[in-house]
Design an enzyme around this catalytic site. Structure first.
Site, mmCIF file in Angstrom:
data_model
loop_
_atom_site.group_PDB
_atom_site.id
_atom_site.type_symbol
_atom_site.label_atom_id
_atom_site.label_comp_id
_atom_site.label_asym_id
_atom_site.label_seq_id
_atom_site.Cartn_x
_atom_site.Cartn_y
_atom_site.Cartn_z
ATOM 1 N N TYR A 143 0.829 -1.208 0.000
ATOM 2 C CA TYR A 143 0.000 0.000 0.000
ATOM 3 C C TYR A 143 0.861 1.254 0.000
ATOM 4 O O TYR A 143 0.457 2.296 -0.499
ATOM 5 C CB TYR A 143 -0.891 0.049 1.246
ATOM 6 C CG TYR A 143 -2.207 -0.674 1.132
ATOM 7 C CD1 TYR A 143 -2.272 -1.982 0.676
ATOM 8 C CD2 TYR A 143 -3.391 -0.051 1.498
ATOM 9 C CE1 TYR A 143 -3.478 -2.651 0.608
ATOM 10 C CE2 TYR A 143 -4.603 -0.706 1.426
ATOM 11 C CZ TYR A 143 -4.635 -2.009 0.987
ATOM 12 O OH TYR A 143 -5.835 -2.654 0.911
ATOM 13 N N LYS A 192 3.287 -15.313 2.506
ATOM 14 C CA LYS A 192 3.462 -16.054 1.247
ATOM 15 C C LYS A 192 4.960 -16.298 1.094
ATOM 16 O O LYS A 192 5.604 -15.861 0.137
ATOM 17 C CB LYS A 192 2.880 -15.222 0.083
ATOM 18 C CG LYS A 192 2.814 -15.950 -1.247
ATOM 19 C CD LYS A 192 1.756 -17.048 -1.292
ATOM 20 C CE LYS A 192 1.824 -17.809 -2.609
ATOM 21 N NZ LYS A 192 0.895 -18.977 -2.634
ATOM 22 N N ASP A 224 -2.872 -18.342 0.889
ATOM 23 C CA ASP A 224 -3.906 -19.037 0.110
ATOM 24 C C ASP A 224 -4.570 -20.120 0.958
ATOM 25 O O ASP A 224 -5.791 -20.288 0.958
ATOM 26 C CB ASP A 224 -3.336 -19.591 -1.213
ATOM 27 C CG ASP A 224 -2.030 -20.346 -1.054
ATOM 28 O OD1 ASP A 224 -1.443 -20.332 0.056
ATOM 29 O OD2 ASP A 224 -1.574 -20.957 -2.043
ATOM 30 N N ASP A 248 -6.254 -6.928 4.446
ATOM 31 C CA ASP A 248 -7.412 -6.294 3.813
ATOM 32 C C ASP A 248 -8.337 -7.374 3.254
ATOM 33 O O ASP A 248 -9.548 -7.364 3.485
ATOM 34 C CB ASP A 248 -6.919 -5.363 2.691
ATOM 35 C CG ASP A 248 -8.071 -4.725 1.939
ATOM 36 O OD1 ASP A 248 -8.997 -4.227 2.596
ATOM 37 O OD2 ASP A 248 -8.046 -4.730 0.690
ATOM 38 N N ASP A 252 -12.157 -9.073 4.944
ATOM 39 C CA ASP A 252 -13.460 -9.099 4.254
ATOM 40 C C ASP A 252 -14.022 -10.522 4.248
ATOM 41 O O ASP A 252 -15.217 -10.736 4.459
ATOM 42 C CB ASP A 252 -13.321 -8.613 2.793
ATOM 43 C CG ASP A 252 -13.553 -7.112 2.653
ATOM 44 O OD1 ASP A 252 -13.199 -6.365 3.589
ATOM 45 O OD2 ASP A 252 -14.086 -6.683 1.604
HETATM 46 C C1 IPM Z 1 -10.298 -1.203 4.352
HETATM 47 C C2 IPM Z 1 -10.544 -0.603 3.009
HETATM 48 C C3 IPM Z 1 -9.387 0.319 2.662
HETATM 49 C C4 IPM Z 1 -8.125 -0.516 2.667
HETATM 50 C C5 IPM Z 1 -9.551 1.067 1.323
HETATM 51 C C6 IPM Z 1 -10.815 1.905 1.318
HETATM 52 C C7 IPM Z 1 -8.356 1.917 0.996
HETATM 53 O O1 IPM Z 1 -10.743 -1.590 2.059
HETATM 54 O O2 IPM Z 1 -10.183 -0.441 5.339
HETATM 55 O O3 IPM Z 1 -10.227 -2.429 4.435
HETATM 56 O O4 IPM Z 1 -7.822 -1.198 1.680
HETATM 57 O O5 IPM Z 1 -7.407 -0.481 3.674
HETATM 58 MG MG MG Z 2 -10.856 -3.558 2.873
#
Ligand code: IPM
Ligand code: MG
Length: 357
Positions: A143, A192, A224, A248, A252
């Site tokens: 990032y 990884k 993975d 990240d 999710d």
């Molecule tokens: C998160 C989001 C952010 C990230 C984006 C909006 C830049 O997806 O906080 O997980 O990737 O960190």
């Molecule tokens: Mg995110």
């Protein structure tokens, strides 16, 4: 009594709706537990671009730097997809995290018993329990490495650099081990290392830090495989330690296992007590302004704010208990509402949670 200052970034899409509910819950908790809170609005994201051309105005950054904690809804949306990358709403968020030195992102993934049916996993899998926390490195890695697009031999070529120093890995590893000490004492470090140098350094550094935590067990897992294990048997995880981009993605995935991305909170912490608190979901422009958003992720983020930045654990417990109580009574927004039942709106759910604090 010392007044604590909370910078409030409502942001874009559903951000303003969910933050309104979380602020109301914080005000209620402050009343009940005798805390003195002052809220300072700070503009960031697409709304700030529209108003003053900058996704992170200097005044907003200063408001956050002066605050004891920052509460954030969400930023971004398709409206600002064409904005140059340095000024995108997302880059404002990354700059804010970095300017505040928030290297540790804690994302708890817990399947609440009330929401067992909302998980897409088979009941036999969730019955073993889902209760882990992703400890994500937040201000390093790909990032924050160099990003560049150039033309080579007549075609565009893009480069994104992933880079980690031992020091950056050590401090996030310590956060993971400290977190594990307060939980079930088991760290899974995800990398990884069969491909990446960053991951080989990661693994060696985590092992070195682990020596100082003999009471915590540690194992390494390839990313993975981890993505697969989270849906195969999430009960095996306690603390998942990983770098920025893997964290990240895995967080999710973890959120879906718990029923809805709308309910998971996060805390971003640095060396001091100042932190940034935001739900892990985005700005959901498709449902913005319809009162359909789930405020729980933001309200639980406010609970983390009380716990980590304001040292008010009783107030944090009360907010978490209020969320559980309202879910026990059967109230749900559309994202977690079973078929055949009528969902309530964001404002009503928020009001009920505030009343229950
Ligand atoms: C998160 C989001 C952010 C990230 C984006 C909006 C830049 O997806 O906080 O997980 O990737 O960190
Ligand atoms: Mg995110």
């Amino acid at each position: 009594m010392e007044t604590k200052r909370i910078a409030v970034i409502r942001g874009d899409g559903i951000g303003p709706e969910i933050v309104t509910q979380a602020v109301a819950v914080l005000e209620r908790a402050a009343d009940r537990f005798g805390l003195s809170l002052a809220f300072d609005e700070a503009e960031m994201g697409g709304c700030a671009i529209d108003r003053c051309g900058q996704s992170l105005p200097e005044a907003s950054l200063q408001t956050c730097l002066r605050a004891d904690a920052v509460l954030l809804g969400a930023v971004g949306g398709p409206r600002w997809d064409g904005v140059p990358k340095e000024n995108r709403p997302e880059s404002a968020l990354l700059r804010l995290r970095s300017a505040l030195g928030l290297y540790a992102n804690l994302r708890p993934a817990r399947l609440m018993p009330q929401l067992a049916d909302a998980s897409p996993l088979a009941p036999a899998v969730t019955a073993r329990g889902v209760d882990f926390v992703v400890v994500r490195e937040l201000i390093g890695g790909i990032y924050f490495g160099e990003h560049r697009t150039e033309t080579v031999d007549g075609q565009p070529v893009a480069t994104d650099v992933m880079r980690y120093s031992r020091g950056e890995i050590e401090r996030i590893a310590r956060t993971a081990f400290e977190t594990a000490r307060r939980r079930r004492k088991h760290v899974t470090s995800v990398d990884k290392s069969n491909v990446l140098d960053c991951s080989r350094l990661w693994r060696a550094t985590v092992d070195a830090v682990a020596a100082a935590y003999p009471d915590v067990t540690v194992r390494h897992m390839l990313v993975d495989n981890c993505a697969m294990q989270i849906v195969r048997d999430p009960s095996q995880f306690d603390v998942v330690l990983t770098e920025n981009m893997f964290g990240d993605i895995l967080s999710d995935e973890a959120s879906m296992v718990t029923g809805s991305i709308g309910i998971l909170p996060s805390a971003s912490l640095g060396a001091g007590s100042r932190g940034l608190y935001e739900p892990i979901h985005g700005s959901a422009p498709d449902i913005a302004g319809t009162d359909a958003a789930d405020p729980i992720g933001t309200i639980l983020s406010a609970a983390m704010l009380l716990r980590y930045s304001l040292d008010a654990p009783e107030a944090a417990d009360a907010v978490e208990a209020a969320v559980a109580a309202v879910l026990d009574q059967g109230f749900r927004t559309a994202d977690i509402c079973p078929a055949g039942q009528t969902p309530v709106g964001c404002a009503e759910l928020g009001r009920r949670i505030a009343d229950a604090v």
